[in-house]
Design a protein around this motif. Structure first.
Motif, PDB file in Angstrom:
ATOM      1  N   GLY A  61       0.817  -1.200   0.000  1.00  9.06           N
ATOM      2  CA  GLY A  61       0.000   0.000   0.000  1.00  9.06           C
ATOM      3  C   GLY A  61       0.850   1.249   0.000  1.00  9.06           C
ATOM      4  O   GLY A  61       1.877   1.314   0.672  1.00  9.06           O
ATOM      5  N   THR A  63       0.337   5.614  -0.010  1.00  6.61           N
ATOM      6  CA  THR A  63      -0.546   6.783   0.034  1.00  6.61           C
ATOM      7  C   THR A  63       0.263   8.004  -0.377  1.00  6.61           C
ATOM      8  O   THR A  63       1.349   8.239   0.150  1.00  6.61           O
ATOM      9  CB  THR A  63      -1.122   7.000   1.451  1.00  6.61           C
ATOM     10  OG1 THR A  63      -1.839   5.817   1.834  1.00  6.61           O
ATOM     11  CG2 THR A  63      -2.062   8.190   1.473  1.00  6.61           C
ATOM     12  N   ASN A  65      -0.121  12.308  -1.926  1.00 11.60           N
ATOM     13  CA  ASN A  65      -0.972  13.486  -1.945  1.00 11.60           C
ATOM     14  C   ASN A  65      -1.461  13.751  -3.361  1.00 11.60           C
ATOM     15  O   ASN A  65      -0.681  13.716  -4.313  1.00 11.60           O
ATOM     16  CB  ASN A  65      -0.211  14.696  -1.403  1.00 11.60           C
ATOM     17  CG  ASN A  65      -1.128  15.879  -1.241  1.00 11.60           C
ATOM     18  OD1 ASN A  65      -1.369  16.612  -2.195  1.00 11.60           O
ATOM     19  ND2 ASN A  65      -1.656  16.052  -0.050  1.00 11.60           N
ATOM     20  N   THR A  66      -2.736  14.021  -3.485  1.00  8.01           N
ATOM     21  CA  THR A  66      -3.362  14.270  -4.782  1.00  8.01           C
ATOM     22  C   THR A  66      -2.711  15.429  -5.527  1.00  8.01           C
ATOM     23  O   THR A  66      -2.500  15.359  -6.736  1.00  8.01           O
ATOM     24  CB  THR A  66      -4.866  14.554  -4.583  1.00  8.01           C
ATOM     25  OG1 THR A  66      -5.450  13.435  -3.930  1.00  8.01           O
ATOM     26  CG2 THR A  66      -5.570  14.790  -5.892  1.00  8.01           C
ATOM     27  N   SER A  86      -3.430   4.892  -2.690  1.00  9.08           N
ATOM     28  CA  SER A  86      -4.436   5.763  -2.085  1.00  9.08           C
ATOM     29  C   SER A  86      -3.972   7.194  -2.266  1.00  9.08           C
ATOM     30  O   SER A  86      -2.784   7.481  -2.225  1.00  9.08           O
ATOM     31  CB  SER A  86      -4.579   5.459  -0.595  1.00  9.08           C
ATOM     32  OG  SER A  86      -4.955   4.128  -0.394  1.00  9.08           O
ATOM     33  N   ARG A  87      -4.948   8.068  -2.429  1.00 11.17           N
ATOM     34  CA  ARG A  87      -4.629   9.477  -2.604  1.00 11.17           C
ATOM     35  C   ARG A  87      -5.287  10.269  -1.486  1.00 11.17           C
ATOM     36  O   ARG A  87      -6.414   9.998  -1.110  1.00 11.17           O
ATOM     37  CB  ARG A  87      -5.099   9.943  -3.969  1.00 11.17           C
ATOM     38  CG  ARG A  87      -4.360   9.196  -5.088  1.00 11.17           C
ATOM     39  CD  ARG A  87      -4.923   9.508  -6.451  1.00 11.17           C
ATOM     40  NE  ARG A  87      -4.498  10.771  -6.987  1.00 11.17           N
ATOM     41  CZ  ARG A  87      -3.329  10.992  -7.577  1.00 11.17           C
ATOM     42  NH1 ARG A  87      -2.455  10.027  -7.678  1.00 11.17           N
ATOM     43  NH2 ARG A  87      -3.033  12.167  -8.058  1.00 11.17           N
ATOM     44  N   SER A  88      -4.558  11.243  -0.969  1.00  9.10           N
ATOM     45  CA  SER A  88      -5.043  12.097   0.109  1.00  9.10           C
ATOM     46  C   SER A  88      -5.001  13.537  -0.364  1.00  9.10           C
ATOM     47  O   SER A  88      -4.057  13.942  -1.041  1.00  9.10           O
ATOM     48  CB  SER A  88      -4.154  11.910   1.336  1.00  9.10           C
ATOM     49  OG  SER A  88      -4.431  12.903   2.288  1.00  9.10           O
ATOM     50  N   CYS A  98       3.538   7.588   2.017  1.00 15.19           N
ATOM     51  CA  CYS A  98       3.452   6.588   3.070  1.00 15.19           C
ATOM     52  C   CYS A  98       3.474   5.205   2.425  1.00 15.19           C
ATOM     53  O   CYS A  98       2.692   4.922   1.523  1.00 15.19           O
ATOM     54  CB  CYS A  98       2.160   6.781   3.864  1.00 15.19           C
ATOM     55  SG  CYS A  98       1.870   5.491   5.084  1.00 15.19           S
TER      56      CYS A  98
END
Length: 136
Positions: A61, A63, A65-66, A86-88, A98
């Protein structure tokens, strides 16, 4: 006399620009720094994951930043295994990535934007590898 053409070497993949903090049993806020060559996560993430220590295990996984990266799918195949992306949108982790490895842990890396020049990137990477998190 026959002329033999000179062949140029094939372009090789760029190396991941990565600095990691020394291993420690104490948790830290930042585990190192990564300075990608572009904002194309599909091109950069395989280089990063391939450069990580084997002791980190299989990263499943990630993560990001968008605002930092170009659009990307929700998962991708890297080294014959699926990595979930995953995008934050939060401002708190804009310059971090991450990485998660089940049973092994989580690592947070400072991301030095690719357009930053070497004179500015090197001190940021050294500070992150020393365990000091520069302000975003």
């Amino acid at each position: 006399m026959t002329t033999v053409p000179v062949l140029e070497p094939l372009p090789s993949q760029p190396l991941a620009r990565l600095r990691l903090a020394p291993h420690s049993t104490m948790p830290r806020r930042i585990d190192g720094a990564w300075w990608p060559h572009s904002r194309d996560l599909l091109a950069e993430l395989p280089l990063l994951i391939g450069a990580l220590p084997r002791t980190w295990g299989q990263i499943t996984g990630v993560t990001v930043n968008t605002a930092m990266w170009a659009a990307s799918p929700g998962r991708m195949l890297i080294a014959n295994h699926v990595v979930r992306l995953s995008r934050s949108a939060g401002a708190n982790g804009r310059h971090t990535v991450c990485l998660v490895s089940p049973g092994r842990g989580r690592w947070d890396l400072l991301v030095v934007p690719p357009e930053v020049d070497a004179a500015d990137a090197e001190p940021l990477m050294e500070a992150a590898a020393a365990g000091v998190r520069p302000s975003n």
